[in-house]
Structures are given as structure tokens and as C-alpha cells.
Design a protein around this motif. Structure first.
Motif, PDB file in Angstrom:
ATOM      1  N   ASP A 126     -10.698  -0.181  11.476  1.00 17.09           N
ATOM      2  CA  ASP A 126     -10.514  -1.716  10.680  1.00 17.09           C
ATOM      3  C   ASP A 126      -9.843  -1.820   9.284  1.00 17.09           C
ATOM      4  O   ASP A 126     -10.160  -1.773   8.554  1.00 17.09           O
ATOM      5  N   LYS A 127      -8.739  -1.500   9.837  1.00 18.95           N
ATOM      6  CA  LYS A 127      -7.461  -1.718   8.849  1.00 18.95           C
ATOM      7  C   LYS A 127      -6.785  -2.617   9.880  1.00 18.95           C
ATOM      8  O   LYS A 127      -6.436  -2.681  11.049  1.00 18.95           O
ATOM      9  N   THR A 128      -5.655  -3.374   8.986  1.00 18.26           N
ATOM     10  CA  THR A 128      -4.847  -4.591   9.389  1.00 18.26           C
ATOM     11  C   THR A 128      -3.803  -3.261   9.367  1.00 18.26           C
ATOM     12  O   THR A 128      -3.608  -2.882   8.457  1.00 18.26           O
ATOM     13  N   TYR A 129      -2.587  -3.960  10.092  1.00 20.67           N
ATOM     14  CA  TYR A 129      -1.127  -3.944   9.836  1.00 20.67           C
ATOM     15  C   TYR A 129      -0.105  -3.489   8.611  1.00 20.67           C
ATOM     16  O   TYR A 129      -0.028  -2.799   8.277  1.00 20.67           O
ATOM     17  N   SER A 130      -1.383  -5.015   7.581  1.00 20.95           N
ATOM     18  CA  SER A 130      -0.745  -4.792   6.275  1.00 20.95           C
ATOM     19  C   SER A 130      -1.104  -3.902   5.488  1.00 20.95           C
ATOM     20  O   SER A 130      -0.673  -3.056   4.768  1.00 20.95           O
ATOM     21  N   GLU A 131      -2.641  -3.946   5.740  1.00 26.74           N
ATOM     22  CA  GLU A 131      -2.992  -2.954   5.533  1.00 26.74           C
ATOM     23  C   GLU A 131      -2.904  -1.519   5.345  1.00 26.74           C
ATOM     24  O   GLU A 131      -2.767  -0.856   4.093  1.00 26.74           O
TER      25      GLU A 131
ATOM     26  N   ILE B 230      -0.237   3.442   3.461  1.00 29.05           N
ATOM     27  CA  ILE B 230       1.046   4.256   2.833  1.00 29.05           C
ATOM     28  C   ILE B 230       2.254   4.393   1.701  1.00 29.05           C
ATOM     29  O   ILE B 230       1.999   5.459   1.341  1.00 29.05           O
ATOM     30  N   CYS B 231       2.506   3.036   1.718  1.00 29.12           N
ATOM     31  CA  CYS B 231       3.452   3.101   0.805  1.00 29.12           C
ATOM     32  C   CYS B 231       2.354   3.232  -1.121  1.00 29.12           C
ATOM     33  O   CYS B 231       3.209   3.440  -1.625  1.00 29.12           O
ATOM     34  N   ASP B 232       1.140   3.192  -0.717  1.00 28.71           N
ATOM     35  CA  ASP B 232       0.481   3.835  -2.094  1.00 28.71           C
ATOM     36  C   ASP B 232       0.458   5.057  -1.992  1.00 28.71           C
ATOM     37  O   ASP B 232       0.332   5.167  -3.742  1.00 28.71           O
ATOM     38  N   ASP B 233       0.494   5.638  -1.241  1.00 24.95           N
ATOM     39  CA  ASP B 233       0.421   6.925  -1.403  1.00 24.95           C
ATOM     40  C   ASP B 233       1.342   7.602  -1.738  1.00 24.95           C
ATOM     41  O   ASP B 233       1.524   9.006  -2.449  1.00 24.95           O
ATOM     42  N   ARG B 234       2.276   6.992  -0.720  1.00 22.21           N
ATOM     43  CA  ARG B 234       3.805   7.460  -1.493  1.00 22.21           C
ATOM     44  C   ARG B 234       4.295   6.998  -2.713  1.00 22.21           C
ATOM     45  O   ARG B 234       5.434   7.461  -2.480  1.00 22.21           O
ATOM     46  N   HIS B 235       3.811   6.172  -3.028  1.00 22.12           N
ATOM     47  CA  HIS B 235       4.303   5.521  -4.290  1.00 22.12           C
ATOM     48  C   HIS B 235       5.620   4.540  -4.359  1.00 22.12           C
ATOM     49  O   HIS B 235       6.599   4.968  -4.781  1.00 22.12           O
ATOM     50  N   PHE B 236       5.551   3.947  -2.741  1.00 21.05           N
ATOM     51  CA  PHE B 236       6.658   2.968  -2.540  1.00 21.05           C
ATOM     52  C   PHE B 236       6.711   1.889  -3.462  1.00 21.05           C
ATOM     53  O   PHE B 236       6.233   1.677  -3.817  1.00 21.05           O
ATOM     54  N   THR B 237       7.832   1.311  -3.549  1.00 13.79           N
ATOM     55  CA  THR B 237       8.209   0.173  -4.450  1.00 13.79           C
ATOM     56  C   THR B 237       7.816  -0.919  -3.543  1.00 13.79           C
ATOM     57  O   THR B 237       8.588  -0.857  -2.612  1.00 13.79           O
ATOM     58  N   LYS B 238       6.867  -2.008  -3.456  1.00  9.37           N
ATOM     59  CA  LYS B 238       6.483  -2.760  -2.652  1.00  9.37           C
ATOM     60  C   LYS B 238       6.659  -4.809  -3.357  1.00  9.37           C
ATOM     61  O   LYS B 238       6.913  -4.703  -4.340  1.00  9.37           O
ATOM     62  N   GLY B 239       7.314  -5.265  -2.107  1.00  9.82           N
ATOM     63  CA  GLY B 239       7.514  -6.285  -2.496  1.00  9.82           C
ATOM     64  C   GLY B 239       6.389  -7.591  -1.500  1.00  9.82           C
ATOM     65  O   GLY B 239       5.243  -7.110  -2.127  1.00  9.82           O
ATOM     66  N   ASP B 240       7.244  -7.943  -0.916  1.00 11.10           N
ATOM     67  CA  ASP B 240       5.660  -9.742  -0.571  1.00 11.10           C
ATOM     68  C   ASP B 240       5.488  -8.689   0.540  1.00 11.10           C
ATOM     69  O   ASP B 240       6.652  -8.452   1.288  1.00 11.10           O
ATOM     70  N   ILE B 241       4.281  -8.186   0.571  1.00  7.78           N
ATOM     71  CA  ILE B 241       4.308  -7.928   2.234  1.00  7.78           C
ATOM     72  C   ILE B 241       3.142  -8.856   2.191  1.00  7.78           C
ATOM     73  O   ILE B 241       1.654  -9.003   1.955  1.00  7.78           O
ATOM     74  N   GLU B 242       2.910  -9.738   3.883  1.00 12.16           N
ATOM     75  CA  GLU B 242       2.010 -10.643   4.045  1.00 12.16           C
ATOM     76  C   GLU B 242       1.337  -9.985   4.856  1.00 12.16           C
ATOM     77  O   GLU B 242       1.696  -9.138   5.466  1.00 12.16           O
ATOM     78  N   LYS B 243       0.127 -10.888   4.864  1.00 19.91           N
ATOM     79  CA  LYS B 243      -1.582 -10.013   5.182  1.00 19.91           C
ATOM     80  C   LYS B 243      -1.028 -10.437   6.747  1.00 19.91           C
ATOM     81  O   LYS B 243      -0.684 -11.882   6.896  1.00 19.91           O
ATOM     82  N   THR B 244      -1.808  -9.424   7.429  1.00 16.12           N
ATOM     83  CA  THR B 244      -1.596  -9.904   9.042  1.00 16.12           C
ATOM     84  C   THR B 244      -3.241  -9.773   9.086  1.00 16.12           C
ATOM     85  O   THR B 244      -4.128  -9.266   8.278  1.00 16.12           O
ATOM     86  N   LYS B 245      -3.534 -10.238  10.450  1.00 14.71           N
ATOM     87  CA  LYS B 245      -4.726 -10.552  11.031  1.00 14.71           C
ATOM     88  C   LYS B 245      -5.826  -9.633  11.683  1.00 14.71           C
ATOM     89  O   LYS B 245      -7.333  -9.726  11.201  1.00 14.71           O
ATOM     90  N   TYR B 246      -5.312  -9.469  12.280  1.00 13.05           N
ATOM     91  CA  TYR B 246      -6.249  -8.558  13.582  1.00 13.05           C
ATOM     92  C   TYR B 246      -6.469  -7.742  12.880  1.00 13.05           C
ATOM     93  O   TYR B 246      -5.386  -6.462  12.444  1.00 13.05           O
ATOM     94  N   LYS B 247      -7.225  -7.130  13.156  1.00  9.69           N
ATOM     95  CA  LYS B 247      -8.246  -5.832  12.701  1.00  9.69           C
ATOM     96  C   LYS B 247      -8.351  -5.190  13.918  1.00  9.69           C
ATOM     97  O   LYS B 247      -9.191  -4.913  15.154  1.00  9.69           O
ATOM     98  N   ILE B 248      -7.778  -3.502  12.997  1.00  8.48           N
ATOM     99  CA  ILE B 248      -7.484  -2.107  14.447  1.00  8.48           C
ATOM    100  C   ILE B 248      -9.198  -1.428  14.069  1.00  8.48           C
ATOM    101  O   ILE B 248      -9.379  -0.879  12.765  1.00  8.48           O
ATOM    102  N   VAL B 249      -9.355  -1.412  14.819  1.00 11.04           N
ATOM    103  CA  VAL B 249     -10.659  -0.930  14.849  1.00 11.04           C
ATOM    104  C   VAL B 249     -10.755   0.534  14.570  1.00 11.04           C
ATOM    105  O   VAL B 249     -11.254   0.900  13.671  1.00 11.04           O
TER     106      VAL B 249
END
Length: 241
Positions: free
Chosen positions: A102-107, A112-131
Motif C-alpha cells: 500500500d505504498k506509492t512510488y514516491s512513498e 529508502i531515502c530516510d532509511d539511508r539518510h540521503f538528502t531529499k529535494g523536491d519529491i513529487e507525490k505519485t498517486k498509484y498505490k502498489i498493493v
């Protein structure tokens, strides 16, 4: 004429260096799922001192245009250090196992970025939920590539993953348009290559439900493009575990 400058920060001795560069500085960006690279040749002297993993910045007239990390160094008898750097996306090449639902591509990208402490910029929200998805012993790039294909298959919307000035970004094509016209008069010398090696005109999502012993196959394709290029198929298997 524009002024270009390389800055290297040695994390071990906490010093900045602006090396003398021999020859050309080359920056390469890929459209998707590959790290940007920076290559240059440093003239070795008694002062310069840097190691693999050290941050490197390329500035044009004082403005940052590339930020990455030293990954390769080779030295010749002429005291020239050939250096290759990659941006933050290079760290998406390492493998892991991730199960999510139940996550989108952007989620997924944010996770992944939060888990590995990558610096994030503008991550556009995607809508399709992967079951539900299980990615076992795969590169992070591969996981994201699989997740990115689903919005294309179900919504016809494609997103681009890239590093912009040391920040991981995700944007749809329509939100990457600029109002500037690029002409031969406002660019420096350049060369370009066209290729369909990493292009797809048919996407197949094959879902197997092992509990119910059923399978579904979702296909989206560009028939006009297939007439021009032949079938360039991207296949994604998924299953209920």
C-alpha cells in the motif's frame, strides 16, 4: 566567459582544496536510474590531498551545478590524478531486501531515502498505490524502477528520478519544462548521442496470486512507436507471498 571551479573537501583532515585541473571537466547525467558522474584530471602537487569518499563540488561562476563523491582515482607517471566522482544516486546501486504494501512510488523513494539518510529535494507525490511487493536481493535502483513502471502502466504518467545539487528529486515530465530556448548561440560546444537501449514501448505487469491460484496480466503499449522501433518490452513479475 564562464569560470568553472572544482572544490574537494577532505573529511579526514577537514581541509578544502581547489586543485589545478589538466584538460577537460566532464559531467554526465542519465535520464533515469543511473548516477550522474563528474570526471577531471588533477595536477598533483605538494599541497593537494584527497581520498575516495571525499565530497566534490563543481561550480560555474560561483553557482553549484554538481555535487558528488570521489569513487575512483588513478595516477600516471606524469603526476596526473584521473578522478571519477558520482552523485548521491550512486548509492542506490547497493542491494537490499524490502517488502512493502500500500505504498506509492514516491512513498517508497521517501522510505529508502530516510532509511539511508540521503538528502531529499523536491519529491513529487505519485498517486498509484502498489498493493504489495517483495523485492529480494535487488539493487535499490531496480526496486524503484519496478515501482516507477506501475504509474506508467496504470496512469500513463512517467516520473524522472535525478540528483539536483546534492538532493534526490522526483518529478513528472510536465513539471520539468523550462521557459528557456536552447540554441547554438547560447550554449558552449557539446556532443550528444541518441539511443533506444533503455527505452520501452510496452510494459507488462504479471501478477500471480498464489493463495487463490490466479494470475493477471496487465499490458500497456504505444502501438505507433512499436511500428517504428519494434517491441521494446519491460516486464514486471509480482506475486502474493
Amino acid at each position: 566567459m564562464s569560470k568553472y571551479e572544482i572544490q574537494i573537501y577532505n573529511k579526514q583532515n577537514k581541509k578544502y582544496y581547489i586543485p589545478a585541473i589538466e584538460g577537460e571537466i566532464t559531467v554526465t547525467w542519465s535520464r533515469q536510474f543511473e548516477a550522474g558522474s563528474l570526471t577531471f584530471n588533477v595536477v598533483k602537487d605538494k599541497v593537494i590531498d584527497y581520498q575516495e569518499g571525499n565530497p566534490v563540488a563543481l561550480l560555474k561562476d560561483g553557482e553549484l551545478i554538481f555535487y558528488g563523491y570521489v569513487f575512483k582515482k588513478s595516477r600516471s607517471g606524469k603526476q596526473i590524478i584521473k578522478t571519477t566522482c558520482y552523485d548521491q544516486l550512486r548509492y542506490f546501486k547497493y542491494k537490499d531486501t524490502i517488502q512493502y504494501k500500500d505504498k506509492t512510488y514516491s512513498e517508497l523513494l521517501n522510505m529508502i531515502c530516510d532509511d539511508r539518510h540521503f538528502t531529499k529535494g523536491d519529491i513529487e507525490k505519485t498517486k498509484y498505490k502498489i498493493v504489495k511487493m517483495t523485492e529480494e536481493d535487488k539493487e535499490l535502483f531496480s526496486m524503484l524502477k519496478n515501482a516507477s513502471a506501475l504509474p506508467v502502466a496504470h496512469q500513463g504518467k512517467e516520473y524522472v528520478l535525478f540528483d539536483e545539487k546534492a538532493k534526490v528529486c522526483l518529478k513528472s515530465w510536465e513539471n520539468m519544462k523550462v521557459n528557456e530556448v536552447i540554441t547554438y548561440n547560447n550554449t558552449q560546444d557539446f556532443e550528444y548521442m541518441t539511443s533506444i537501449d533503455n527505452a520501452y514501448n510496452r510494459i507488462v505487469v504479471h501478477h500471480i496470486d498464489r493463495e487463490k491460484e490466479k494470475e493477471q496480466r496487465f499490458v500497456t503499449e504505444d502501438k505507433k512507436n512499436i511500428d517504428d522501433w519494434g517491441i521494446l518490452q519491460y516486464y514486471i513479475p509480482t506475486s502474493n507471498i
